[in-house]
Design a protein around this motif. Sequence first.
Motif, PDB file in Angstrom:
ATOM      1  N   GLY A  39      18.729  14.941   1.905  1.00  0.00           N
ATOM      2  CA  GLY A  39      18.979  13.534   1.860  1.00  0.00           C
ATOM      3  C   GLY A  39      18.294  12.518   2.637  1.00  0.00           C
ATOM      4  N   TRP A  40      17.317  12.806   3.376  1.00  0.00           N
ATOM      5  CA  TRP A  40      16.314  12.041   4.010  1.00  0.00           C
ATOM      6  C   TRP A  40      15.107  11.589   3.441  1.00  0.00           C
ATOM      7  CZ3 TRP A  40      17.283   9.589   8.570  1.00  0.00           C
ATOM      8  CH2 TRP A  40      18.363  10.033   9.574  1.00  0.00           C
ATOM      9  N   TYR A  41      14.418  12.498   2.587  1.00  0.00           N
ATOM     10  CA  TYR A  41      13.123  12.503   1.909  1.00  0.00           C
ATOM     11  C   TYR A  41      13.130  11.217   0.954  1.00  0.00           C
ATOM     12  CZ  TYR A  41       8.483  13.573   0.235  1.00  0.00           C
ATOM     13  OH  TYR A  41       7.355  13.419  -0.180  1.00  0.00           O
ATOM     14  N   LEU A  42      13.922  11.041   0.016  1.00  0.00           N
ATOM     15  CA  LEU A  42      13.792  10.570  -1.273  1.00  0.00           C
ATOM     16  C   LEU A  42      13.989   8.892  -0.890  1.00  0.00           C
ATOM     17  CD1 LEU A  42      13.038  11.174  -4.250  1.00  0.00           C
ATOM     18  CD2 LEU A  42      15.615  10.812  -4.577  1.00  0.00           C
ATOM     19  N   PRO A  43      14.860   8.376  -0.084  1.00  0.00           N
ATOM     20  CA  PRO A  43      14.919   7.120   0.272  1.00  0.00           C
ATOM     21  C   PRO A  43      13.770   6.496   0.929  1.00  0.00           C
ATOM     22  CG  PRO A  43      16.768   8.169   0.881  1.00  0.00           C
ATOM     23  CD  PRO A  43      15.896   9.086   0.515  1.00  0.00           C
ATOM     24  N   PHE A  44      13.195   7.420   1.752  1.00  0.00           N
ATOM     25  CA  PHE A  44      11.932   6.980   2.539  1.00  0.00           C
ATOM     26  C   PHE A  44      10.886   7.210   1.652  1.00  0.00           C
ATOM     27  CE2 PHE A  44      14.746   7.459   6.011  1.00  0.00           C
ATOM     28  CZ  PHE A  44      14.478   6.335   6.976  1.00  0.00           C
ATOM     29  N   TYR A  45      10.725   8.183   0.570  1.00  0.00           N
ATOM     30  CA  TYR A  45       9.634   8.309  -0.164  1.00  0.00           C
ATOM     31  C   TYR A  45       9.170   6.988  -0.940  1.00  0.00           C
ATOM     32  CZ  TYR A  45       6.861   9.933  -4.200  1.00  0.00           C
ATOM     33  OH  TYR A  45       5.783  10.084  -5.169  1.00  0.00           O
ATOM     34  N   TYR A  46      10.569   6.529  -1.755  1.00  0.00           N
ATOM     35  CA  TYR A  46      10.440   5.340  -2.518  1.00  0.00           C
ATOM     36  C   TYR A  46      10.130   3.979  -1.811  1.00  0.00           C
ATOM     37  CZ  TYR A  46      12.822   7.807  -6.184  1.00  0.00           C
ATOM     38  OH  TYR A  46      13.200   8.726  -7.685  1.00  0.00           O
ATOM     39  N   SER A  47      10.573   4.096  -0.490  1.00  0.00           N
ATOM     40  CA  SER A  47      10.278   2.861   0.409  1.00  0.00           C
ATOM     41  C   SER A  47       8.948   2.896   0.537  1.00  0.00           C
ATOM     42  CB  SER A  47      10.869   3.024   1.609  1.00  0.00           C
ATOM     43  OG  SER A  47      10.582   2.123   3.103  1.00  0.00           O
ATOM     44  N   HIS A  48       8.313   3.998   0.902  1.00  0.00           N
ATOM     45  CA  HIS A  48       6.797   3.935   1.255  1.00  0.00           C
ATOM     46  C   HIS A  48       5.798   3.897  -0.066  1.00  0.00           C
ATOM     47  CE1 HIS A  48       3.051   5.318   2.905  1.00  0.00           C
ATOM     48  NE2 HIS A  48       2.903   6.097   2.073  1.00  0.00           N
ATOM     49  N   VAL A  49       6.229   4.708  -0.978  1.00  0.00           N
ATOM     50  CA  VAL A  49       5.429   4.554  -2.347  1.00  0.00           C
ATOM     51  C   VAL A  49       5.526   3.536  -3.080  1.00  0.00           C
ATOM     52  CG1 VAL A  49       4.843   5.706  -4.587  1.00  0.00           C
ATOM     53  CG2 VAL A  49       5.532   7.196  -2.570  1.00  0.00           C
ATOM     54  N   LEU A  50       6.624   2.846  -3.401  1.00  0.00           N
ATOM     55  CA  LEU A  50       6.864   1.657  -4.155  1.00  0.00           C
ATOM     56  C   LEU A  50       6.190   0.297  -3.435  1.00  0.00           C
ATOM     57  CD1 LEU A  50      10.247   2.195  -5.934  1.00  0.00           C
ATOM     58  CD2 LEU A  50       7.803   2.854  -6.770  1.00  0.00           C
ATOM     59  N   VAL A  51       6.587   0.317  -2.198  1.00  0.00           N
ATOM     60  CA  VAL A  51       6.073  -0.720  -1.563  1.00  0.00           C
ATOM     61  C   VAL A  51       4.513  -0.754  -1.194  1.00  0.00           C
ATOM     62  CG1 VAL A  51       6.464  -2.138   0.455  1.00  0.00           C
ATOM     63  CG2 VAL A  51       8.370  -1.334  -0.457  1.00  0.00           C
ATOM     64  N   SER A  52       4.100   0.487  -0.779  1.00  0.00           N
ATOM     65  CA  SER A  52       2.545   0.788  -0.678  1.00  0.00           C
ATOM     66  C   SER A  52       1.704   0.386  -1.798  1.00  0.00           C
ATOM     67  CB  SER A  52       2.480   2.186  -0.294  1.00  0.00           C
ATOM     68  OG  SER A  52       2.866   2.500   1.161  1.00  0.00           O
ATOM     69  N   ALA A  53       2.096   0.541  -3.135  1.00  0.00           N
ATOM     70  CA  ALA A  53       1.635   0.242  -4.491  1.00  0.00           C
ATOM     71  C   ALA A  53       1.210  -1.300  -4.154  1.00  0.00           C
ATOM     72  CB  ALA A  53       2.186   0.651  -5.618  1.00  0.00           C
ATOM     73  N   LEU A  54       2.520  -2.126  -3.806  1.00  0.00           N
ATOM     74  CA  LEU A  54       2.077  -3.512  -4.055  1.00  0.00           C
ATOM     75  C   LEU A  54       1.230  -4.092  -2.660  1.00  0.00           C
ATOM     76  CD1 LEU A  54       5.749  -4.551  -4.740  1.00  0.00           C
ATOM     77  CD2 LEU A  54       3.903  -4.357  -6.232  1.00  0.00           C
ATOM     78  N   ILE A  55       1.402  -3.524  -1.413  1.00  0.00           N
ATOM     79  CA  ILE A  55       0.761  -3.927  -0.166  1.00  0.00           C
ATOM     80  C   ILE A  55      -0.877  -3.567  -0.506  1.00  0.00           C
ATOM     81  CG2 ILE A  55       2.704  -4.056   1.127  1.00  0.00           C
ATOM     82  CD1 ILE A  55       1.633  -1.741   2.516  1.00  0.00           C
ATOM     83  N   LEU A  56      -1.002  -2.580  -0.900  1.00  0.00           N
ATOM     84  CA  LEU A  56      -2.372  -1.920  -1.167  1.00  0.00           C
ATOM     85  C   LEU A  56      -3.051  -3.013  -2.109  1.00  0.00           C
ATOM     86  CD1 LEU A  56      -4.398   0.328  -0.827  1.00  0.00           C
ATOM     87  CD2 LEU A  56      -3.718   1.326  -3.200  1.00  0.00           C
ATOM     88  N   MET A  57      -2.517  -3.608  -3.189  1.00  0.00           N
ATOM     89  CA  MET A  57      -3.377  -4.539  -3.662  1.00  0.00           C
ATOM     90  C   MET A  57      -3.414  -5.885  -3.150  1.00  0.00           C
ATOM     91  SD  MET A  57      -4.210  -2.539  -5.940  1.00  0.00           S
ATOM     92  CE  MET A  57      -5.602  -3.868  -6.752  1.00  0.00           C
ATOM     93  N   THR A  58      -2.242  -6.048  -2.420  1.00  0.00           N
ATOM     94  CA  THR A  58      -2.221  -7.354  -1.607  1.00  0.00           C
ATOM     95  C   THR A  58      -3.116  -7.346  -0.359  1.00  0.00           C
ATOM     96  OG1 THR A  58       0.249  -7.706  -1.922  1.00  0.00           O
ATOM     97  CG2 THR A  58      -0.675  -8.724   0.082  1.00  0.00           C
ATOM     98  N   GLY A  59      -3.302  -6.187   0.299  1.00  0.00           N
ATOM     99  CA  GLY A  59      -4.417  -6.186   1.443  1.00  0.00           C
ATOM    100  C   GLY A  59      -5.866  -6.377   0.827  1.00  0.00           C
ATOM    101  N   PHE A  60      -6.175  -6.009  -0.436  1.00  0.00           N
ATOM    102  CA  PHE A  60      -7.249  -6.198  -0.951  1.00  0.00           C
ATOM    103  C   PHE A  60      -7.504  -7.651  -1.247  1.00  0.00           C
ATOM    104  CE2 PHE A  60      -7.794  -1.787  -2.795  1.00  0.00           C
ATOM    105  CZ  PHE A  60      -8.527  -1.247  -1.653  1.00  0.00           C
ATOM    106  N   ILE A  61      -6.574  -8.204  -1.884  1.00  0.00           N
ATOM    107  CA  ILE A  61      -6.683  -9.799  -2.224  1.00  0.00           C
ATOM    108  C   ILE A  61      -6.825 -10.556  -0.774  1.00  0.00           C
ATOM    109  CG2 ILE A  61      -5.482 -11.765  -2.916  1.00  0.00           C
ATOM    110  CD1 ILE A  61      -4.199  -9.833  -5.134  1.00  0.00           C
ATOM    111  N   GLN A  62      -6.112 -10.091   0.055  1.00  0.00           N
ATOM    112  CA  GLN A  62      -6.239 -10.834   1.362  1.00  0.00           C
ATOM    113  C   GLN A  62      -7.491 -10.893   2.334  1.00  0.00           C
ATOM    114  OE1 GLN A  62      -3.718 -12.833   1.235  1.00  0.00           O
ATOM    115  NE2 GLN A  62      -2.797 -12.583   3.429  1.00  0.00           N
ATOM    116  N   VAL A  63      -8.326  -9.755   2.243  1.00  0.00           N
ATOM    117  CA  VAL A  63      -9.614  -9.817   2.879  1.00  0.00           C
ATOM    118  C   VAL A  63     -10.733 -10.651   1.924  1.00  0.00           C
ATOM    119  CG1 VAL A  63      -9.115  -7.840   4.312  1.00  0.00           C
ATOM    120  CG2 VAL A  63      -9.989  -7.541   1.847  1.00  0.00           C
ATOM    121  N   ILE A  64     -10.416 -10.860   0.627  1.00  0.00           N
ATOM    122  CA  ILE A  64     -11.533 -11.779  -0.104  1.00  0.00           C
ATOM    123  C   ILE A  64     -11.740 -12.981   0.704  1.00  0.00           C
ATOM    124  CG2 ILE A  64     -12.032 -12.600  -2.395  1.00  0.00           C
ATOM    125  CD1 ILE A  64     -10.205 -10.471  -3.632  1.00  0.00           C
ATOM    126  N   PRO A  65     -12.861 -13.532   1.026  1.00  0.00           N
ATOM    127  CA  PRO A  65     -13.304 -14.548   1.511  1.00  0.00           C
ATOM    128  C   PRO A  65     -12.799 -15.895   0.902  1.00  0.00           C
ATOM    129  CG  PRO A  65     -15.026 -13.230   1.902  1.00  0.00           C
ATOM    130  CD  PRO A  65     -14.289 -12.615   0.913  1.00  0.00           C
TER     131      PRO A  65
END
Length: 204
Positions: A39-65
């Motif tokens: 009962g613990w794994y799935l909510p945190f899995y979605y929290s991590h995986v789905l948001v990480s997909a967005l922040i990964l691309m956000t992070g790359f955009i943020q460091v572009i001069p």
Amino acid sequence: MFGIFFLLGLALAYNALTYANFDSGYGFLRLKQEAIATGWYLPFYYSHVLVSALILMTGFIQVIPMVRMRWRTFHRSLGKFYVFGVLFFAAPGGLIMSFFIGRGPAVLISFLAQTALWFYFTIMAYRKAREKDFIAHERWMWRSVALTAAAITLRLYIFLLSFWVNLNSPVAYAMIAWMSWTGNLVLVEWYFRNFSKSRSKFSK
């Protein structure tokens, strides 16, 4: 090199977002049924995986001069999304998921250390921006993004080394786990020391 990582990140983000179907038997989750049953794994899995997909691309955009220098309002808004996503979704999700990896204590310690530094680097990046110390902000942000990008390097190492190394070996997997994020940090610090001459031109 940045372009290659961006494309790999885009592919990884796309794959991660397919889990928005919320099917607990989909893809990788088929292998984690015992963890899901707690009962613990799935909510945190979605929290991590789905948001990480967005922040990964956000992070790359943020460091572009160009983004930082020309589109400052956009940069600030995207930065707030990145910080919020890491601190309240991606990092906490990764923290809880670490306890369900089942690859031994060395791997667990690696992911716990990575998550702790991810929290710290991101907080420091936000703090330095608030203090208008934009040179320090840029460096802390690069460190945070380096840990975000470990999602790419982990899978890259697994793919490349699987041809020569038995990944079922606890020692082999532990080495890959540690390399996936420490290598990124070493590369970033090497860049700071040898090539980074930047001086922020931000203004409020």
